[in-house]
Scaffold this active site. Structure first.
Site, mmCIF file in Angstrom:
data_model
loop_
_atom_site.group_PDB
_atom_site.id
_atom_site.type_symbol
_atom_site.label_atom_id
_atom_site.label_comp_id
_atom_site.label_asym_id
_atom_site.label_seq_id
_atom_site.Cartn_x
_atom_site.Cartn_y
_atom_site.Cartn_z
ATOM 1 N N ARG A 175 1.826 12.491 -8.816
ATOM 2 C CA ARG A 175 2.350 11.132 -8.578
ATOM 3 C C ARG A 175 3.789 10.981 -9.063
ATOM 4 O O ARG A 175 4.545 10.154 -8.571
ATOM 5 C CB ARG A 175 1.491 10.086 -9.318
ATOM 6 C CG ARG A 175 0.075 9.948 -8.799
ATOM 7 C CD ARG A 175 -0.549 8.676 -9.377
ATOM 8 N NE ARG A 175 -1.998 8.653 -9.258
ATOM 9 C CZ ARG A 175 -2.661 8.234 -8.188
ATOM 10 N NH1 ARG A 175 -2.006 7.842 -7.118
ATOM 11 N NH2 ARG A 175 -3.976 8.235 -8.174
ATOM 12 N N PHE A 190 -1.447 16.232 4.757
ATOM 13 C CA PHE A 190 -1.580 15.710 3.404
ATOM 14 C C PHE A 190 -0.234 15.721 2.665
ATOM 15 O O PHE A 190 0.453 16.744 2.613
ATOM 16 C CB PHE A 190 -2.611 16.524 2.622
ATOM 17 C CG PHE A 190 -3.004 15.852 1.341
ATOM 18 C CD1 PHE A 190 -3.914 14.802 1.337
ATOM 19 C CD2 PHE A 190 -2.450 16.261 0.136
ATOM 20 C CE1 PHE A 190 -4.265 14.165 0.156
ATOM 21 C CE2 PHE A 190 -2.801 15.627 -1.055
ATOM 22 C CZ PHE A 190 -3.711 14.589 -1.048
ATOM 23 N N GLU A 231 0.841 -1.205 0.000
ATOM 24 C CA GLU A 231 0.000 0.000 0.000
ATOM 25 C C GLU A 231 0.875 1.253 0.000
ATOM 26 O O GLU A 231 2.011 1.229 0.481
ATOM 27 C CB GLU A 231 -0.871 0.013 1.267
ATOM 28 C CG GLU A 231 -2.331 -0.325 1.043
ATOM 29 C CD GLU A 231 -3.121 0.757 0.327
ATOM 30 O OE1 GLU A 231 -2.547 1.549 -0.446
ATOM 31 O OE2 GLU A 231 -4.333 0.807 0.548
ATOM 32 N N ASP A 232 0.331 2.345 -0.516
ATOM 33 C CA ASP A 232 1.048 3.614 -0.445
ATOM 34 C C ASP A 232 0.948 4.217 0.950
ATOM 35 O O ASP A 232 1.937 4.650 1.525
ATOM 36 C CB ASP A 232 0.550 4.609 -1.512
ATOM 37 C CG ASP A 232 -0.960 4.821 -1.484
ATOM 38 O OD1 ASP A 232 -1.672 4.119 -0.725
ATOM 39 O OD2 ASP A 232 -1.440 5.695 -2.225
ATOM 40 N N ASP A 269 -4.130 5.551 6.200
ATOM 41 C CA ASP A 269 -4.577 6.799 6.824
ATOM 42 C C ASP A 269 -5.539 6.440 7.963
ATOM 43 O O ASP A 269 -5.107 6.217 9.092
ATOM 44 C CB ASP A 269 -5.212 7.659 5.722
ATOM 45 C CG ASP A 269 -5.675 9.012 6.197
ATOM 46 O OD1 ASP A 269 -5.117 9.511 7.187
ATOM 47 O OD2 ASP A 269 -6.591 9.582 5.583
#
Ligand code: 5GP
Ligand code: MG
Length: 179
Positions: free
Chosen positions: A168, A155, A102-103, A106
């Site tokens: 990205r 963020f 996963e990136d 959160d």
């Protein structure tokens, strides 16, 4: 570049590519050690994880396979809320040692909704490798087994992560400028 603008927002450099690659290599070394003869299947969640997955996988020196899936969420019929299902899952997970890539974790909602779908396919084991976690944003009982960086609840963009589809391709990780 120490500042970038993506859409209407300004971001400052947060973690440089060199530091990212150093840390990714450390995490990969642990995976190499833990999965020596298990031929793990890296299951990468698109789109955000594609850069991390590529860098991580290049540091894997044991036998290993890799596959990419997208997640789609729909309203379930039960009270459990949204169900998250995989698009493009061709692999037979039965008896496999799965490493989900996963990136970012959160709130943990995505993986919380998706893990049952994996378990349902009877893998031998499931672990989670994530580039980032935001511990103070976590709302579900999800714990990554391999984490590159724990960050504050702000963020970030770059290294595969987007802000409304852009950013990205930034090689470093950037954080939203406040003030
Ligand atoms: P969850 O809350 O389900 O753990 O994460 C949901 C998704 O929100 C992540 O997969 C990621 O796409 C997105 N997300 C959460 N925090 C950030 C962030 O700081 N930057 C970016 N670009 N995406 C984020
Ligand atoms: Mg994601």
């Amino acid at each position: 570049m120490s500042k970038v603008t993506v859409h209407d927002k300004t971001f400052g450099v947060f973690i440089k590519r060199e530091e990212i690659l150093r840390r990714v290599a450390e995490v990969a070394a642990r995976i190499n050690e833990d999965y020596k003869v298990l031929n793990p299947l890296f299951l990468c969640i698109l789109n955000g994880s594609f850069i991390f997955a590529a860098d991580l996988f290049r540091c894997i020196t044991i036998d290993a396979e890799i596959s990419f899936i997208k997640l789609a969420s729909y309203k379930g019929t039960s009270s459990s809320g949204n169900v998250v299902t995989a698009i493009g899952m061709e692999e037979d997970l039965h008896g496999r040692h799965v490493v989900i890539v996963e990136d970012i974790i959160d709130t943990g909602k995505t993986l919380h909704s998706f893990l049952p779908e994996i378990e349902h396919r009877h893998p031998a084991s499931v672990k989670i490798a994530t580039f980032l976690t935001k511990p103070s944003a976590l709302k579900h009982d999800i714990k990554a087994d391999y984490t590159c960086f724990e960050i504050e609840n702000k963020f970030v963009v770059g290294y595969g992560l987007d802000y409304d589809k852009l950013g990205r391709n930034l090689p470093d990780l950037y954080i939203l400028d406040e003030g």
